[in-house]
Design a protein around this motif. Structure first.
Motif, PDB file in Angstrom:
ATOM      1  N   SER A   1      25.930  50.943  70.964  1.00  0.00           N
ATOM      2  CA  SER A   1      26.782  50.639  69.810  1.00  0.00           C
ATOM      3  C   SER A   1      28.115  51.362  69.952  1.00  0.00           C
ATOM      4  O   SER A   1      28.194  52.457  70.516  1.00  0.00           O
ATOM      5  CB  SER A   1      26.101  51.071  68.523  1.00  0.00           C
ATOM      6  OG  SER A   1      26.095  52.482  68.421  1.00  0.00           O
TER       7      SER A   1
ATOM      8  N   HIS B   1      34.199  65.426  51.112  1.00  0.00           N
ATOM      9  CA  HIS B   1      34.169  64.532  49.935  1.00  0.00           C
ATOM     10  C   HIS B   1      35.587  64.225  49.460  1.00  0.00           C
ATOM     11  O   HIS B   1      35.911  63.087  49.104  1.00  0.00           O
ATOM     12  CB  HIS B   1      33.401  65.197  48.787  1.00  0.00           C
ATOM     13  CG  HIS B   1      31.925  65.016  48.862  1.00  0.00           C
ATOM     14  ND1 HIS B   1      31.175  64.481  47.849  1.00  0.00           N
ATOM     15  CD2 HIS B   1      31.034  65.305  49.852  1.00  0.00           C
ATOM     16  CE1 HIS B   1      29.906  64.449  48.186  1.00  0.00           C
ATOM     17  NE2 HIS B   1      29.787  64.956  49.401  1.00  0.00           N
TER      18      HIS B   1
ATOM     19  N   GLU C   1      34.247  66.010  41.360  1.00  0.00           N
ATOM     20  CA  GLU C   1      33.538  65.916  42.632  1.00  0.00           C
ATOM     21  C   GLU C   1      32.649  67.143  42.856  1.00  0.00           C
ATOM     22  O   GLU C   1      31.608  67.054  43.501  1.00  0.00           O
ATOM     23  CB  GLU C   1      34.537  65.747  43.782  1.00  0.00           C
ATOM     24  CG  GLU C   1      33.916  65.208  45.059  1.00  0.00           C
ATOM     25  CD  GLU C   1      33.335  63.795  44.899  1.00  0.00           C
ATOM     26  OE1 GLU C   1      33.790  63.049  44.009  1.00  0.00           O
ATOM     27  OE2 GLU C   1      32.411  63.444  45.662  1.00  0.00           O
TER      28      GLU C   1
ATOM     29  N   ASN D   1      32.050  56.161  56.230  1.00  0.00           N
ATOM     30  CA  ASN D   1      31.313  57.320  55.752  1.00  0.00           C
ATOM     31  C   ASN D   1      31.816  58.557  56.480  1.00  0.00           C
ATOM     32  O   ASN D   1      32.732  58.461  57.312  1.00  0.00           O
ATOM     33  CB  ASN D   1      29.804  57.147  55.963  1.00  0.00           C
ATOM     34  CG  ASN D   1      29.007  57.811  54.856  1.00  0.00           C
ATOM     35  OD1 ASN D   1      29.446  58.810  54.272  1.00  0.00           O
ATOM     36  ND2 ASN D   1      27.852  57.263  54.558  1.00  0.00           N
TER      37      ASN D   1
ATOM     38  N   GLU E   1      24.195  66.544  44.390  1.00  0.00           N
ATOM     39  CA  GLU E   1      23.705  66.345  45.759  1.00  0.00           C
ATOM     40  C   GLU E   1      22.810  67.514  46.164  1.00  0.00           C
ATOM     41  O   GLU E   1      21.753  67.328  46.757  1.00  0.00           O
ATOM     42  CB  GLU E   1      24.896  66.212  46.724  1.00  0.00           C
ATOM     43  CG  GLU E   1      24.471  65.918  48.152  1.00  0.00           C
ATOM     44  CD  GLU E   1      25.652  65.771  49.106  1.00  0.00           C
ATOM     45  OE1 GLU E   1      26.809  65.903  48.662  1.00  0.00           O
ATOM     46  OE2 GLU E   1      25.414  65.556  50.294  1.00  0.00           O
TER      47      GLU E   1
ATOM     48  N   LYS F   1      39.490  60.698  48.549  1.00  0.00           N
ATOM     49  CA  LYS F   1      40.136  60.578  47.234  1.00  0.00           C
ATOM     50  C   LYS F   1      41.559  60.051  47.319  1.00  0.00           C
ATOM     51  O   LYS F   1      42.217  59.910  46.294  1.00  0.00           O
ATOM     52  CB  LYS F   1      40.128  61.938  46.527  1.00  0.00           C
ATOM     53  CG  LYS F   1      38.733  62.435  46.200  1.00  0.00           C
ATOM     54  CD  LYS F   1      38.082  61.530  45.177  1.00  0.00           C
ATOM     55  CE  LYS F   1      36.715  62.054  44.776  1.00  0.00           C
ATOM     56  NZ  LYS F   1      36.032  61.128  43.849  1.00  0.00           N
TER      57      LYS F   1
ATOM     58  N   GLU G   1      38.014  48.285  52.651  1.00  0.00           N
ATOM     59  CA  GLU G   1      37.103  47.179  52.396  1.00  0.00           C
ATOM     60  C   GLU G   1      37.822  45.830  52.357  1.00  0.00           C
ATOM     61  O   GLU G   1      37.333  44.834  52.885  1.00  0.00           O
ATOM     62  CB  GLU G   1      36.450  47.444  51.058  1.00  0.00           C
ATOM     63  CG  GLU G   1      35.396  46.496  50.689  1.00  0.00           C
ATOM     64  CD  GLU G   1      34.652  47.034  49.487  1.00  0.00           C
ATOM     65  OE1 GLU G   1      34.951  46.571  48.396  1.00  0.00           O
ATOM     66  OE2 GLU G   1      33.816  47.924  49.669  1.00  0.00           O
ATOM     67  N   ARG G   2      38.975  45.828  51.726  1.00  0.00           N
ATOM     68  CA  ARG G   2      39.730  44.585  51.565  1.00  0.00           C
ATOM     69  C   ARG G   2      40.108  44.006  52.934  1.00  0.00           C
ATOM     70  O   ARG G   2      40.396  42.830  53.064  1.00  0.00           O
ATOM     71  CB  ARG G   2      40.994  44.885  50.761  1.00  0.00           C
ATOM     72  CG  ARG G   2      41.651  43.686  50.149  1.00  0.00           C
ATOM     73  CD  ARG G   2      42.828  44.119  49.286  1.00  0.00           C
ATOM     74  NE  ARG G   2      42.405  44.916  48.154  1.00  0.00           N
ATOM     75  CZ  ARG G   2      42.962  46.081  47.796  1.00  0.00           C
ATOM     76  NH1 ARG G   2      43.942  46.598  48.496  1.00  0.00           N
ATOM     77  NH2 ARG G   2      42.522  46.743  46.747  1.00  0.00           N
TER      78      ARG G   2
ATOM     79  N   GLY H   1      38.081  44.219  55.604  1.00  0.00           N
ATOM     80  CA  GLY H   1      36.881  43.970  56.410  1.00  0.00           C
ATOM     81  C   GLY H   1      36.254  45.209  57.005  1.00  0.00           C
ATOM     82  O   GLY H   1      35.423  45.103  57.902  1.00  0.00           O
ATOM     83  N   GLY H   2      36.612  46.378  56.501  1.00  0.00           N
ATOM     84  CA  GLY H   2      36.032  47.608  57.028  1.00  0.00           C
ATOM     85  C   GLY H   2      34.565  47.727  56.656  1.00  0.00           C
ATOM     86  O   GLY H   2      34.164  47.315  55.576  1.00  0.00           O
ATOM     87  N   THR H   3      33.781  48.278  57.555  1.00  0.00           N
ATOM     88  CA  THR H   3      32.355  48.485  57.264  1.00  0.00           C
ATOM     89  C   THR H   3      31.920  49.855  57.752  1.00  0.00           C
ATOM     90  O   THR H   3      32.534  50.428  58.650  1.00  0.00           O
ATOM     91  CB  THR H   3      31.461  47.444  57.975  1.00  0.00           C
ATOM     92  OG1 THR H   3      31.717  47.518  59.374  1.00  0.00           O
ATOM     93  CG2 THR H   3      31.707  46.051  57.474  1.00  0.00           C
TER      94      THR H   3
ATOM     95  N   SER I   1      34.311  51.005  60.866  1.00  0.00           N
ATOM     96  CA  SER I   1      34.706  49.933  61.784  1.00  0.00           C
ATOM     97  C   SER I   1      35.583  48.947  61.044  1.00  0.00           C
ATOM     98  O   SER I   1      35.428  48.742  59.834  1.00  0.00           O
ATOM     99  CB  SER I   1      33.474  49.201  62.324  1.00  0.00           C
ATOM    100  OG  SER I   1      32.623  50.092  62.994  1.00  0.00           O
TER     101      SER I   1
ATOM    102  N   ASP J   1      39.037  53.513  49.464  1.00  0.00           N
ATOM    103  CA  ASP J   1      37.891  52.686  49.870  1.00  0.00           C
ATOM    104  C   ASP J   1      38.258  51.205  49.843  1.00  0.00           C
ATOM    105  O   ASP J   1      37.896  50.437  50.739  1.00  0.00           O
ATOM    106  CB  ASP J   1      36.716  52.892  48.904  1.00  0.00           C
ATOM    107  CG  ASP J   1      36.067  54.248  49.068  1.00  0.00           C
ATOM    108  OD1 ASP J   1      36.332  54.896  50.080  1.00  0.00           O
ATOM    109  OD2 ASP J   1      35.311  54.645  48.170  1.00  0.00           O
ATOM    110  N   GLN J   2      38.946  50.825  48.787  1.00  0.00           N
ATOM    111  CA  GLN J   2      39.258  49.402  48.637  1.00  0.00           C
ATOM    112  C   GLN J   2      40.202  48.908  49.727  1.00  0.00           C
ATOM    113  O   GLN J   2      40.089  47.778  50.195  1.00  0.00           O
ATOM    114  CB  GLN J   2      39.868  49.146  47.260  1.00  0.00           C
ATOM    115  CG  GLN J   2      38.824  49.206  46.147  1.00  0.00           C
ATOM    116  CD  GLN J   2      39.448  49.415  44.780  1.00  0.00           C
ATOM    117  OE1 GLN J   2      40.661  49.293  44.622  1.00  0.00           O
ATOM    118  NE2 GLN J   2      38.617  49.753  43.800  1.00  0.00           N
TER     119      GLN J   2
ATOM    120  N   VAL K   1      29.507  66.269  41.396  1.00  0.00           N
ATOM    121  CA  VAL K   1      28.756  65.351  42.264  1.00  0.00           C
ATOM    122  C   VAL K   1      28.030  66.151  43.345  1.00  0.00           C
ATOM    123  O   VAL K   1      26.862  65.894  43.660  1.00  0.00           O
ATOM    124  CB  VAL K   1      29.705  64.313  42.908  1.00  0.00           C
ATOM    125  CG1 VAL K   1      28.990  63.519  43.991  1.00  0.00           C
ATOM    126  CG2 VAL K   1      30.277  63.384  41.843  1.00  0.00           C
TER     127      VAL K   1
END
Lengths: 519, 431
Positions: free
Chosen positions: A448, A90, A212, A171, A219, A94, A163-164, A166-168, A184, A159-160, A215
């Protein structure tokens, strides 16, 4: 920004995948044929610090999957810090000393104050007669210090950043004997991954540590304490293993989670996240030479670290059957397990074939003997579990009873089906179908990028060579009915078995004379 | 730099009966993957969706010509797969076979679709299996909270309405084999049949095999009435008490007046991504990462199609201790998002995420077939998929924020929760 324009057609599947698909479906296929076709697309190298890379070039779609395999899991923990491998997973989202912060010096100083106050709180709580007034003051100061530390953060920046660009699918997962991180990216953003991922393991900052922890407690409540399967599974494994840490829950015990410190997490990281304990698989539209150059530039910075040794605790032979029964108001469940060897044991392929014959497809023994007969809604046999096979483990059965069927009755039916194999073995048709399905499973996984990456890294680390992904087909092909009968008789004994079940408890009735009952 | 050939240019369209086949050859040798669907339109208010589910359950339990084992043998001997599913308005089939086996497998598929055996014993088993599933749902906080929300947002005649597990169970007990047979006879047919095939598909062989096996399939009834809009109800808080479930599932949701083909859909799609669509979305970043109140929180646009409207919902799990604080914090973030809107950076980030997912989704033959089929079900041309990246890139911040303002109201969210409610403290219990 994601770029869908590639210099190569995005629709052309590589020759190696084509060959794998074809040869596997056009039976029989030899493992060597598959391996030969695949190997030409694979590039391997090891950096000076011991970090091993496996690159598979697949140019058909302009995406690349990155998969980092850390050879660490809950088996590497000790009492008191159970769940720490998962906690660190986790924390790995960060950020670092440069990603996720506005002022790293200020933030680290504030985090230091948070840790010091936490230590003071713990000490006070551990007193025989804690001073409640002092505790209240400390907790207030702790909350303020946390708030201050958070004020330096650039929240979610890691994360951003992915993502910014195009990462998908970003995890991670923690298992008993491994932890993996994956996502990816568009092919033209590959260098971003090299930069971020190396920084993640070079300069991690365990910010928001105590939040965390909360969190993770949530979980645990969700997955274990409020989940009948989760509760039973935890009881099942802790009963089956009395010495080996496979008996400890991956998520950790609640009291351990509640008392982790940041120092403990950092020590865990230092020990298990050296370069020599990591393996990376990259699959997709990436040129191996360019990948190697970037690997050396970015990951070459990581310290090698000392490769941690394996778990030395050996589960002693089981001396008698072990049973756990939970009575509660929920769906009856049954779990059964028998101790067996690791994935590297020569008999492991035999267990894989047996699991398939028992429970895969409409023609399987469990489906025809249990589901069709309305004794079970579902019955599954597994040759171990994901991330639970580096060390000697369990052949595992799980079943959900049909309505009105007691789990003890289902246990007797399953035992009878297994005894049938011990006495009479399996049919040639069953054996061939299982082998065919093994090839089909390999094909499915190879379709895949993420499937390929995960499998290659796993085989490389746990068996010593990614090629064993293919070689295993030969081992499965060689399994005979005699092997199955021998292994079944050696393994499926009462003495070697652990059984756990949820029996539906009768609803609680008011006691006689209880004034709360309806009049 | 060469420009990739567009999907529209690589996809051929063929007619079979009243249906359509979209065929996209890819250089995977020997293997063909396909997705097939047809519209069935059950009468939702009369519980026909459950009847349809039973029909789908029975499709691979034998045909009038061969029993279930013979059916399994035809497929397993060829390494082929056929999977049947049902999403209310459509029945879908996912298939995969070696190129040379395609005619046999498609013939088998047609036999299963057109001539299911409907054996009484198999019907009883299918009903028992469904009953067990509903029993499990009765024990699931997630199912109970979701069902309760759907009942706040929709009338029973809307495809998104979900009866409670107990209601489902009661409905199930009344369904007879005759009803199942009659439903199949009336609703299963070639009306709106769509097939998307990808891989090493020889066009004449694939389409010819389909034509032979399904070309004369009579059209089923497409007259089932259904509501297309949500039910206008005053927002409310509904609890489903479940003893011993100390982790509660919470849903916040409101019906949206939008369909998939509407101009506002893509702006709302991106807005949802920003609010709670993935790990880096606001809800995750704030409620989980900053406040530590939950392990799981997300938002989604739910059940929006070209046929009917759907809803926007937030799903969160909370412990008893964090229940009220978690709900308040979530509601506050939803309100802030709706009233203050997204930022340009957030929109840019989510555009790249959405396009990344789109590209990865099309990287496998099965993913591509699924995308082609969904697109065709929506009534869109294949060229829509080629244009999709530009459509996403073209969404402006103003469009997004205005669409959110137009469709979402922070005071219109219903709240449902399932689990063991915290026991009020003596002070809270005072009247």
């Amino acid at each position: 920004m994601m770029n869908s324009r590639s210099t190569r057609s995005p629709w052309r599947l590589s020759g190696l995948l084509t060959m794998v698909l074809s040869l596997t479906m056009l039976l029989p296929a030899q493992a060597q044929d598959l391996l030969d076709a695949f190997e030409s697309s694979v590039t391997e190298f090891t950096l000076d610090n011991g970090l091993h890379f496996i690159i598979v070039e697949r140019p058909e779609a302009p995406v690349v999957t990155f998969y980092t395999y850390a050879d660490v899991g809950s088996v590497d923990e000790v009492k008191g810090i159970t769940g720490m491998a998962h906690m660190f997973e986790h924390m790995a989202f960060k950020g670092t000393t440069t990603v996720g912060t506005n002022d790293i010096d200020g933030e680290l100083a504030a985090m230091g104050r948070v840790d010091a106050l936490y230590t003071d709180i713990k000490r006070e709580e551990q007193q025989l007669n804690p001073d409640e007034a002092r505790l209240a003051e400390l907790r207030e100061a702790f909350a303020a210090a946390q708030e201050e530390a958070q004020s330096y953060m650039a929240s979610g920046e890691f994360d951003q950043a992915v993502e910014r660009n195009g990462g998908t699918g970003m995890n991670a997962s923690t298992f008993y004997d491994r932890t993996d991180y994956f996502y990816s990216l568009p092919a033209n953003k590959a260098e971003l991954w090299f930069s971020l991922e190396s920084d993640r393991f070079l300069n991690p900052v365990l910010r928001e540590f105590f939040i965390e922890r909360d969190v993770i407690m949530e979980e645990r409540r969700q997955r274990t304490e409020s989940n009948p399967f989760g509760r039973l599974f935890e009881e099942f494994l802790s009963t089956a293993f009395k010495a080996h840490p496979y008996g400890e829950p991956v998520i950790g015990h609640m009291s351990d989670i509640q008392s982790y410190t940041r120092d403990e997490a950092e020590a865990f990281f230092q020990k298990y996240y050296g370069a020599s304990n990591l393996t990376i698989a990259i699959v997709g539209a990436i040129e191996p030479a360019a990948a190697q150059e970037m690997a050396e530039t970015y990951f070459g910075r990581l310290p090698a670290g000392e490769k941690p040794g394996p778990v030395e605790t050996v589960e002693p032979p089981q001396l008698g059957e072990r049973r756990v029964i939970i009575e509660e108001q929920s769906q009856p469940l049954l779990m059964m397990g028998w101790h067996k060897g690791s994935v590297n044991h020569p008999d492991d392929p035999v267990f894989e074939i047996m699991a398939d014959i028992l429970s895969t497809g409409r023609t399987s023994r469990f489906y025809t003997g249990l589901v069709e007969e309305q004794k079970a809604l579902q019955a599954q046999a597994l040759n171990s579990l994901a991330g639970f096979n580096k060390y000697p483990n369990l052949f595992f059965l799980f079943a959900v009873t049909s309505q009105g069927v007691e789990p003890t009755a289902l246990e007797a039916d399953i035992t009878a089906l297994i005894d049938e194999i011990k006495v009479n073995g399996v049919t040639e048709d069953e054996l061939q179908r299982a082998k065919t399905r093994a090839r089909a499973n390999l094909v499915r996984e190879l379709q895949s990028n993420s499937g390929v990456a995960g499998q290659l890294a796993y085989y490389q680390v746990v068996t010593g060579d990614w090629r064993n992904l293919f070689n295993r087909l030969d081992a499965l092909e060689a399994v005979t009915n005699d092997d199955i009968m021998r292994v079944a008789n050696e393994t499926f004994t009462r003495r070697n078995r652990t059984v756990a079940m949820i029996q539906t408890a009768p609803p609680e009735m008011p006691a006689v004379g209880d004034a709360s009952g309806d009049q | 730099m060469s420009t990739p050939v567009s999907l529209a240019d690589r996809t051929e369209t063929y007619r079979i009966g009243s249906g359509r086949v979209l065929l996209t050859p890819t250089p995977v040798e020997h293997i063909v993957s396909w997705k097939l669907s047809f519209r069935t339109l059950p009468a939702f208010a009369e519980g026909e969706e459950l009847v349809q589910e039973l029909v789908v359950h029975l499709l691979d339990k034998g045909t009038r010509k061969r029993d279930r084992f013979a059916v399994a043998e035809v497929l397993e001997n060829r390494g082929a797969r056929l999977d049947f599913s049902n999403d209310g308005l459509h029945v879908r089939v996912s298939g995969r076979a070696l190129r040379d086996d395609v005619p046999d497998v498609l013939a088998m598929l047609a036999e299963q679709l057109r001539e299911p055996l409907f054996d009484a014993q198999e019907f009883d088993k299918a009903r028992a299996q469904l009953a067990a599933r509903f029993h499990r749902s009765m024990d699931s906080t997630s199912s109970q909270a979701a069902s309760a929300l759907s009942q706040r947002l929709y009338q029973p005649a809307h495809p998104n309405f979900t009866p409670s597990p107990a209601e489902h169970l009661a409905q199930l007990q009344t369904i007879t084999l005759e009803q199942v047979q009659a439903y199949h006879a009336a609703h299963f047919g070639g009306a709106d049949l769509l097939v998307a095939a990808v891989g090493d598909a020889d066009a004449s062989a694939f389409v010819g095999a389909l034509e032979r096996s399904l070309g004369d399939w009579p059209a089923g009834s497409t007259q089932g009435p259904f509501e297309t809009q949500g039910a206008p109800q005053a927002p409310a808080r509904v609890a489903v008490p479940m003893p011993d479930k100390t982790n509660l599932d919470v849903r916040l949701g409101q019906a949206l007046r939008v369909r998939r083909q509407d101009e506002d859909y893509l702006p709302l799609f991106l807005a949802n991504y920003i609010l709670g669509g993935n790990f880096s979305a606001r809800l995750m970043a704030i409620i989980r990462d900053e406040m530590g109140l939950t392990y799981g929180i997300r938002s989604s646009l739910n059940g929006i199609t070209t046929d009917h409207e759907g809803d926007w919902r937030v799903s969160v799990t909370l412990s008893q201790d964090n229940l009220e604080r978690g709900i308040e914090a979530t509601q506050a973030e939803v309100r802030r998002f709706i009233t203050e809107g997204a930022t340009a950076d957030e929109l840019d980030d989510k555009k790249t995420t959405a396009l990344g997912s789109f590209t990865v989704g099309m990287a496998t033959t099965r993913g591509l077939a699924a995308m082609l089929l969904r697109n065709a079900e929506r009534g869109f041309e294949v060229s829509y998929l080629d244009a999709y990246p530009d459509l996403i890139e073209g969404v402006t911040l103003d469009q997004l924020n205005e669409a959110v303002q137009r469709h979402a109201d922070p005071d219109a969210f219903h709240l449902t929760l399932a689990g063991q409610l915290p026991t009020p403290t003596p002070a809270e219990a005072q009247p």
